[in-house]
Design a protein around this motif. Sequence first.
Motif, PDB file in Angstrom:
ATOM      1  N   ASN A 232      -1.390  -0.045  21.405  1.00  0.00           N
ATOM      2  CA  ASN A 232      -0.261   0.874  21.561  1.00  0.00           C
ATOM      3  C   ASN A 232       0.530   1.087  20.279  1.00  0.00           C
ATOM      4  OD1 ASN A 232      -0.765   1.315  24.293  1.00  0.00           O
ATOM      5  ND2 ASN A 232       0.411  -0.476  24.901  1.00  0.00           N
ATOM      6  N   ASP A 233       0.214   0.318  19.230  1.00  0.00           N
ATOM      7  CA  ASP A 233       0.894   0.486  17.940  1.00  0.00           C
ATOM      8  C   ASP A 233       0.205   1.619  17.179  1.00  0.00           C
ATOM      9  OD1 ASP A 233       2.652  -1.657  18.388  1.00  0.00           O
ATOM     10  OD2 ASP A 233       1.241  -3.106  17.552  1.00  0.00           O
ATOM     11  N   VAL A 234       0.942   2.712  16.963  1.00  0.00           N
ATOM     12  CA  VAL A 234       0.358   3.897  16.348  1.00  0.00           C
ATOM     13  C   VAL A 234       1.155   4.279  15.099  1.00  0.00           C
ATOM     14  CG1 VAL A 234      -0.228   6.335  16.702  1.00  0.00           C
ATOM     15  CG2 VAL A 234      -0.414   4.723  18.602  1.00  0.00           C
ATOM     16  N   GLY A 235       0.454   4.602  14.023  1.00  0.00           N
ATOM     17  CA  GLY A 235       1.069   5.040  12.779  1.00  0.00           C
ATOM     18  C   GLY A 235       0.317   4.442  11.601  1.00  0.00           C
ATOM     19  N   THR A 236       0.505   5.035  10.436  1.00  0.00           N
ATOM     20  CA  THR A 236      -0.212   4.554   9.245  1.00  0.00           C
ATOM     21  C   THR A 236       0.128   3.114   8.909  1.00  0.00           C
ATOM     22  OG1 THR A 236       1.509   5.462   7.805  1.00  0.00           O
ATOM     23  CG2 THR A 236      -0.422   6.866   8.231  1.00  0.00           C
ATOM     24  N   GLN A 237       1.284   2.634   9.342  1.00  0.00           N
ATOM     25  CA  GLN A 237       1.674   1.250   9.065  1.00  0.00           C
ATOM     26  C   GLN A 237       0.797   0.251   9.820  1.00  0.00           C
ATOM     27  OE1 GLN A 237       3.474   3.519  10.734  1.00  0.00           O
ATOM     28  NE2 GLN A 237       4.876   2.604  12.205  1.00  0.00           N
ATOM     29  N   TYR A 238       0.028   0.720  10.809  1.00  0.00           N
ATOM     30  CA  TYR A 238      -0.842  -0.151  11.608  1.00  0.00           C
ATOM     31  C   TYR A 238      -2.327   0.043  11.265  1.00  0.00           C
ATOM     32  CZ  TYR A 238       3.447  -0.613  14.259  1.00  0.00           C
ATOM     33  OH  TYR A 238       4.750  -0.848  14.619  1.00  0.00           O
ATOM     34  N   ARG A 239      -2.590   0.625  10.110  1.00  0.00           N
ATOM     35  CA  ARG A 239      -3.978   0.896   9.730  1.00  0.00           C
ATOM     36  C   ARG A 239      -4.757  -0.380   9.425  1.00  0.00           C
ATOM     37  NH1 ARG A 239      -0.722   2.500   5.343  1.00  0.00           N
ATOM     38  NH2 ARG A 239      -1.236   1.598   3.309  1.00  0.00           N
TER      39      ARG A 239
ATOM     40  N   GLY B  29       0.776  -1.228   0.000  1.00  0.00           N
ATOM     41  CA  GLY B  29       0.000   0.000   0.000  1.00  0.00           C
ATOM     42  C   GLY B  29       0.806   1.276   0.000  1.00  0.00           C
ATOM     43  N   GLY B  30       2.122   1.162  -0.071  1.00  0.00           N
ATOM     44  CA  GLY B  30       2.969   2.354   0.001  1.00  0.00           C
ATOM     45  C   GLY B  30       3.653   2.680  -1.311  1.00  0.00           C
ATOM     46  N   THR B  31       4.654   3.531  -1.229  1.00  0.00           N
ATOM     47  CA  THR B  31       5.316   4.053  -2.423  1.00  0.00           C
ATOM     48  C   THR B  31       6.754   3.578  -2.599  1.00  0.00           C
ATOM     49  OG1 THR B  31       5.975   6.008  -1.158  1.00  0.00           O
ATOM     50  CG2 THR B  31       3.911   6.155  -2.412  1.00  0.00           C
ATOM     51  N   ILE B  32       7.348   2.989  -1.590  1.00  0.00           N
ATOM     52  CA  ILE B  32       8.753   2.561  -1.651  1.00  0.00           C
ATOM     53  C   ILE B  32       8.826   1.105  -2.116  1.00  0.00           C
ATOM     54  CG2 ILE B  32      10.874   2.245  -0.286  1.00  0.00           C
ATOM     55  CD1 ILE B  32      10.071   5.121  -0.279  1.00  0.00           C
TER      56      ILE B  32
ATOM     57  N   THR C 149       6.700   5.584   4.514  1.00  0.00           N
ATOM     58  CA  THR C 149       6.689   4.840   3.247  1.00  0.00           C
ATOM     59  C   THR C 149       5.279   4.693   2.679  1.00  0.00           C
ATOM     60  OG1 THR C 149       6.374   2.657   4.248  1.00  0.00           O
ATOM     61  CG2 THR C 149       8.661   3.450   4.033  1.00  0.00           C
ATOM     62  N   GLY C 150       4.271   4.886   3.520  1.00  0.00           N
ATOM     63  CA  GLY C 150       2.890   4.680   3.093  1.00  0.00           C
ATOM     64  C   GLY C 150       2.450   3.230   3.151  1.00  0.00           C
ATOM     65  N   HIS C 151       3.364   2.330   3.467  1.00  0.00           N
ATOM     66  CA  HIS C 151       3.020   0.913   3.535  1.00  0.00           C
ATOM     67  C   HIS C 151       2.316   0.579   4.845  1.00  0.00           C
ATOM     68  CE1 HIS C 151       4.982  -0.549  -0.071  1.00  0.00           C
ATOM     69  NE2 HIS C 151       6.060   0.161   0.238  1.00  0.00           N
ATOM     70  N   ALA C 152       1.489  -0.448   4.785  1.00  0.00           N
ATOM     71  CA  ALA C 152       0.876  -1.032   5.973  1.00  0.00           C
ATOM     72  C   ALA C 152       1.537  -2.381   6.231  1.00  0.00           C
ATOM     73  CB  ALA C 152      -0.621  -1.244   5.755  1.00  0.00           C
ATOM     74  N   GLU C 153       1.652  -2.746   7.495  1.00  0.00           N
ATOM     75  CA  GLU C 153       2.028  -4.122   7.821  1.00  0.00           C
ATOM     76  C   GLU C 153       0.805  -4.967   7.462  1.00  0.00           C
ATOM     77  OE1 GLU C 153       3.585  -4.993  11.674  1.00  0.00           O
ATOM     78  OE2 GLU C 153       5.027  -3.340  11.606  1.00  0.00           O
ATOM     79  N   ALA C 154       1.012  -5.993   6.668  1.00  0.00           N
ATOM     80  CA  ALA C 154      -0.114  -6.790   6.170  1.00  0.00           C
ATOM     81  C   ALA C 154       0.282  -8.254   6.070  1.00  0.00           C
ATOM     82  CB  ALA C 154      -0.546  -6.270   4.798  1.00  0.00           C
ATOM     83  N   ILE C 155      -0.720  -9.089   5.844  1.00  0.00           N
ATOM     84  CA  ILE C 155      -0.462 -10.499   5.574  1.00  0.00           C
ATOM     85  C   ILE C 155      -1.108 -10.871   4.251  1.00  0.00           C
ATOM     86  CG2 ILE C 155      -0.152 -11.226   7.966  1.00  0.00           C
ATOM     87  CD1 ILE C 155      -3.066 -12.327   7.854  1.00  0.00           C
TER      88      ILE C 155
END
Length: 187
Positions: free
Chosen positions: A95-102, A41-44, A57-63
Amino acid sequence: MDKQNNSNLETAILAGGCFWCTEAVFQRLKGVHEIVSGYTGGTIKNPAYREICTGRTGHAEAIKITFDPKEISYQELLEVFFATHDPTTLNRQGNDVGTQYRSEIFYTTPAQKDQAQSFISLLEKEKVFTAPIVTVVSGEKPFYKAEEDHQNYYNEHGSQPYCQFIIDPKIKKLTSKFADKLNTVTK
């Protein structure tokens, strides 16, 4: 997880906070053949974990889930997804905060898009959550496998405090709500 070769397998890509958590939950389901933790989901291109942690990076942690729809449907995967993370918090899980945890669903077919949107509408209509659902439904984007030390994390590090305090409750919820969907093979 059964890794048999089967041309009838489908792919689902879900981001629901930390990928250690989502991986641990979905590894325990019947019909799931493989799970890969990664970034999407990101640009890098080919991002590293240290870059993802910055949130720039705009990426999300995903599976990425490879599953047999004859054993578990996409609808059932969505049910588990929404029951085991908080889809009402923007860019945050605990407690995980940031766009990567969306919370985001990256559909791989038009049917998955329709099912995801319909399911979210149903959850909203039935007021399953006390706050609005912020989960985004997006088309599949390039998926980059995370480093090896992030794969199969809970199964290899279950005694670590993060696993005990954050992931264990999700596994308990899974086993109590979805016992009929659990794989009988110990992971």
